[in-house]
Design an enzyme around this catalytic site. Sequence first.
Site, PDB file in Angstrom:
ATOM      1  N   GLU A 120      -2.130   8.653  -1.166  1.00 36.15           N
ATOM      2  CA  GLU A 120      -3.249   7.888  -0.650  1.00 36.15           C
ATOM      3  C   GLU A 120      -4.673   8.848  -0.933  1.00 36.15           C
ATOM      4  OE1 GLU A 120      -2.801   6.499   3.551  1.00 36.15           O
ATOM      5  OE2 GLU A 120      -3.854   4.997   3.174  1.00 36.15           O
TER       6      GLU A 120
ATOM      7  N   HIS B 297       1.112   6.023  -2.340  1.00 32.69           N
ATOM      8  CA  HIS B 297       0.412   5.047  -2.475  1.00 32.69           C
ATOM      9  C   HIS B 297      -0.162   4.780  -4.185  1.00 32.69           C
ATOM     10  CE1 HIS B 297      -1.181   3.835   1.420  1.00 32.69           C
ATOM     11  NE2 HIS B 297      -2.262   3.483   1.076  1.00 32.69           N
TER      12      HIS B 297
ATOM     13  N   ASP C 146       3.911   2.968   9.679  1.00 34.28           N
ATOM     14  CA  ASP C 146       4.146   1.460  10.267  1.00 34.28           C
ATOM     15  C   ASP C 146       3.041   0.477   9.610  1.00 34.28           C
ATOM     16  OD1 ASP C 146       1.866   3.095  11.059  1.00 34.28           O
ATOM     17  OD2 ASP C 146       2.412   2.805  13.153  1.00 34.28           O
ATOM     18  N   GLU C 147       3.331   0.492   8.201  1.00 32.67           N
ATOM     19  CA  GLU C 147       2.363  -0.624   7.664  1.00 32.67           C
ATOM     20  C   GLU C 147       3.129  -1.286   6.472  1.00 32.67           C
ATOM     21  OE1 GLU C 147      -1.387   1.419   7.034  1.00 32.67           O
ATOM     22  OE2 GLU C 147      -2.381  -0.332   6.396  1.00 32.67           O
TER      23      GLU C 147
ATOM     24  N   TRP D  68     -11.155  -6.229  -2.004  1.00 31.77           N
ATOM     25  CA  TRP D  68      -9.670  -6.746  -1.779  1.00 31.77           C
ATOM     26  C   TRP D  68      -9.569  -8.206  -1.850  1.00 31.77           C
ATOM     27  CZ3 TRP D  68     -11.316  -2.034  -0.667  1.00 31.77           C
ATOM     28  CH2 TRP D  68     -10.408  -0.979  -0.666  1.00 31.77           C
TER      29      TRP D  68
ATOM     30  N   ASP E 176      -5.390  -2.783  -2.963  1.00 31.91           N
ATOM     31  CA  ASP E 176      -4.500  -1.941  -3.787  1.00 31.91           C
ATOM     32  C   ASP E 176      -3.974  -2.487  -5.078  1.00 31.91           C
ATOM     33  OD1 ASP E 176      -4.843  -1.495  -0.867  1.00 31.91           O
ATOM     34  OD2 ASP E 176      -3.351   0.385  -1.268  1.00 31.91           O
TER      35      ASP E 176
ATOM     36  N   ASP F 154       0.933  -1.160  -0.154  1.00 31.40           N
ATOM     37  CA  ASP F 154      -0.092  -0.040   0.125  1.00 31.40           C
ATOM     38  C   ASP F 154       0.879   1.323   0.003  1.00 31.40           C
ATOM     39  OD1 ASP F 154       0.867  -0.623   2.478  1.00 31.40           O
ATOM     40  OD2 ASP F 154      -0.557   0.218   3.673  1.00 31.40           O
TER      41      ASP F 154
HETATM   42  C1  BGC Z   1      -3.929   0.794   3.597  1.00 37.29           C
HETATM   43  C2  BGC Z   1      -4.526   0.904   2.158  1.00 37.29           C
HETATM   44  C3  BGC Z   1      -5.695  -0.419   2.389  1.00 37.29           C
HETATM   45  C4  BGC Z   1      -6.707  -0.117   3.326  1.00 37.29           C
HETATM   46  C5  BGC Z   1      -7.635  -1.233   3.692  1.00 37.29           C
HETATM   47  C6  BGC Z   1      -4.987   1.141   4.564  1.00 37.29           C
HETATM   48  O1  BGC Z   1      -4.340   1.361   5.908  1.00 37.29           O
HETATM   49  O2  BGC Z   1      -2.891   1.696   3.479  1.00 37.29           O
HETATM   50  O3  BGC Z   1      -4.374   0.979   1.138  1.00 37.29           O
HETATM   51  O4  BGC Z   1      -6.050  -1.033   1.463  1.00 37.29           O
HETATM   52  O5  BGC Z   1      -5.745   0.210   4.803  1.00 37.29           O
HETATM   53  O6  BGC Z   1      -8.696  -0.442   3.491  1.00 37.29           O
END
Ligand code: BGC
Length: 928
Positions: free
Chosen positions: A727, A748, A453-454, A514, A461, A448
């Site tokens: 994003e 993003h 912190d992801e 998703w 995505d 993403d």
């Molecule tokens: C991400 C998104 C992801 C979403 C889920 C976010 O935190 O950055 O791109 O698809 O969460 O809805």
Amino acid sequence: MARCTAPSAPRFEHHDGSVLGIGAAAPRLSWTIDDAEPGFAQTAYEVEVTRAETTRVFTVEASDQVLVPWPAEPLVSREEAAVRVRVRDAVDWSPWSATSTVEAGLLSPEDWAASFISPRTLAGLETAAPVVRGRFDLPAAAVGRLRLTAHGVYEARLNGQRVGDEVLAPGWTSYSHRLRYQTHDVTDLLREGSNELEVVLGNGWFRGRLGFLGGRGLYGDRLALLAQLEVTDAHGELHVVGTDDSWTAAESGVLADDLYDGQRTDLRRPMWGSESAADVVDVVPVDLGVLVAPDGPPVRVTQVVPAVQVLRSPSGATILDFGQVLVGWVRLRVRGLAAGAEVLVRHAEVLEDGELGVRPLRTARATDTYLVAGGGEEILEPGLTFHGFRYAEVSGAGEVRGEDAEAVVIGSDLQRTGWFSCSDPMLARFHDNVVWGLRGNTVDVPTDCPQRDERLGWTGDIQVFSPTAAFLFNVGGFLTSWLADLSADQLPDGSVPYVIPDVLHDPAPTAAAWGDAAAVVPWVLHERTGDTGILARQLPSMRAWVDRLDALAGESHLWAGGFQFGDWLDPSAPPDDPFAAKTAPDVVATAHLIRSADLVAQVASILGQDAVAGHYRVVAAAARSAFGREYVTPGGRLLSDAPTAYAMALQWDLLPTSEQRVGAQRRLADLVRASGFHINTGFVGTPLVTDALVGGGDVDVAYRLLLQTSCPSWLYPVTMGATTVWERWDSLLPDGSINPGEMTSFNHYALGAVADWLHRVVAGLAPAEPGYRRLLVEPRPCAALTSARARHLTPYGEAAVSWERDGGVFTVDVLVPVGARATVRLPGQEEQTVGHGAYRWEVPDPCRVGGHRIPRTVRDVFDDPAIWTEVVNASAAAGVATDETAVAKRLTPFLDDPAGEVVERLFAHGPRDGYDTLTKQLQPLLAP
Ligand code: BGC
């Protein structure tokens, strides 16, 4: 006499060039043919395979040249084959291609003599990154191979020299099911007699922080290494040594390392550990059955970007600006510092009030720290972490000069295969931003975002972005690997985790758009690369997903209720509630059930599984009629009355009657007008809306939406200096402050998915048959652009479409690679299909430019850009409505009214100050 040039040296699977350590025993082959006489058509090919002492030639009567079956006996572990091809048409054979070599990796767990080892006392979660070290006596090597992998990430040295150029190896996969190992040619690094192999281990994805839930060590708490050195001597004898309990471990100079938090390095300590502090290692049990060879390229340094300026912030901090949001780290040269002095490098994608804008990073510290050795010149650079940034704040380094700093860009080293350019510099910049967004979010896994912190493999995505990705870069191997992880992590009931590799472990992850990545991404790979094998491999996973949805829908055939992300980040959703889209999540859900069921039916029928295909056609049909019954009016209005709902319904054929289709089409275009040509869709609708508009003939409306520059729009970020796709539509607000939402990345790729439409429709280069075996060339010009061009290295070779509008003539140049054909549709012309070659067409320019036409209805006023701008500006000046959105809102209820009544309608409710001025100003434009 050959009628074509020699084919290219063959490629294996989705790899470029020769391959070392391939995982497929029977790798499929592809080639391109640079040039051929008109009318040339391959009718047969020959593959010459040379292995050990034998050479065999296999002749196949077929016109295929993409991912054709391996014709020979399968390779055995470590076996090398040299392969070349030639092709024939009805007349004669071409010359032979150059040779490529393929060497098998270790195809069975029994081929491994080495064991995973882990330092016994060093290398706890809070200690320095360990170096593990082994010594071997070896004969002189004719051929040397080093195969290795780790729990954690590693960098290896053999006899003091770095092995390979990979970064963060072995990358990130669903480790408990699939762990990649790498194979290196180390012949030149080996020496006769004593050899020393040292490997530093970082926490990486395996043991570092991962996910926004604050977890660490999600895959285990011990770092481990598996390394096997294989030497073939001059007599052809194989000597194998590897990690075992005779190895030792020591602490490196890396005191701490984490992908989110950064790296802390003590340059006073020996980087590769000191012998005196050696620790023993334990052999740790790991199932070697999970080891797999890479399907795509590794992560490498792909570019080095110099600092463009050194800024002094209001608080007095020194901030380096690299001019581009990118992913990697900073390499800094310092000199004359005292031993032990601490240098800090902090990273951020944006500045806010002139200081680093680190809030979007959430808990990721993104800070590299160095305790310098002191004295002379030193180079400070991490290697076990990465950051997403444009700016870096440096402290403790004395005066920093721009020439002492560079940004080292890392990412999966994907081959670039697609380009787009056009006459609008903002749109061209937007496209560059899409490319950078992809580069930053392909650090081994499609993520993403790369900074906070992801950095997870969010399925939604890549579901929307995969067509764009597949045009711009060769993602065949990269996504093949990721899909294997998806299958591996899929739940027994078919649910697909929100992120792959799965680190969230939701017990029942079913979210439309998703989880549909399970069905869509294999389909996209097939469509763009011609790979049918991926369909066969993924079909069970695709079916399991649709079966799960079908079960959730139950007798109603409507997938309703339950958790959904929905049309995520619809711009009208408030910053703290990205779920609050205009399109009802249930509508999004059933639409996706239908689409994925359609895809599974098509895939099964491609694979010749007719009964399976029939079953999913029934599933799709039942859900379709339920959708029509529940969510569509006879006239084509939808629940919800929002662009995403219409775009899905039009693109996925969810409207049974032509009256509904016409009604929906008209409503979609009107909704775009109603928003003043601002984007009004989230993750789900954004990749669909322009196609849906063009499909119904609303080409100009699509362009108005595309070229809008005020917020929200695709180009608004460009006006704010963006160098990547954001994003949120407004990650940076118009006043320059950072969106207050807690989820605000500046890198993003999802909303950049419209780039696929730029390639296919604006430039007009689309795949009409898998792998672009047939191209659809159908450029849709508009008055606002004078030229556009797309170029793509298809599996058959380079294809290009470029057009120009000049002096009333629309000139289109097309390049069709050998082996492919193109169906060409140009304005006002009969459709035609042509073979390979370069073509030019000149036809009358279909775009109306200049000349004032009196609008008939209010809708026509919206649709004439010059009149519309005048109406918006005059209304703002007269104080009737502040901006385009406000004017659009006032006029939308009256779209079918006569244009001459625009002023009346603007004043429909409220005071009439300024009425006369506005009438005087606008009436000449609006009425005859
Ligand atoms: C991400 C998104 C992801 C979403 C889920 C976010 O935190 O950055 O791109 O698809 O969460 O809805």
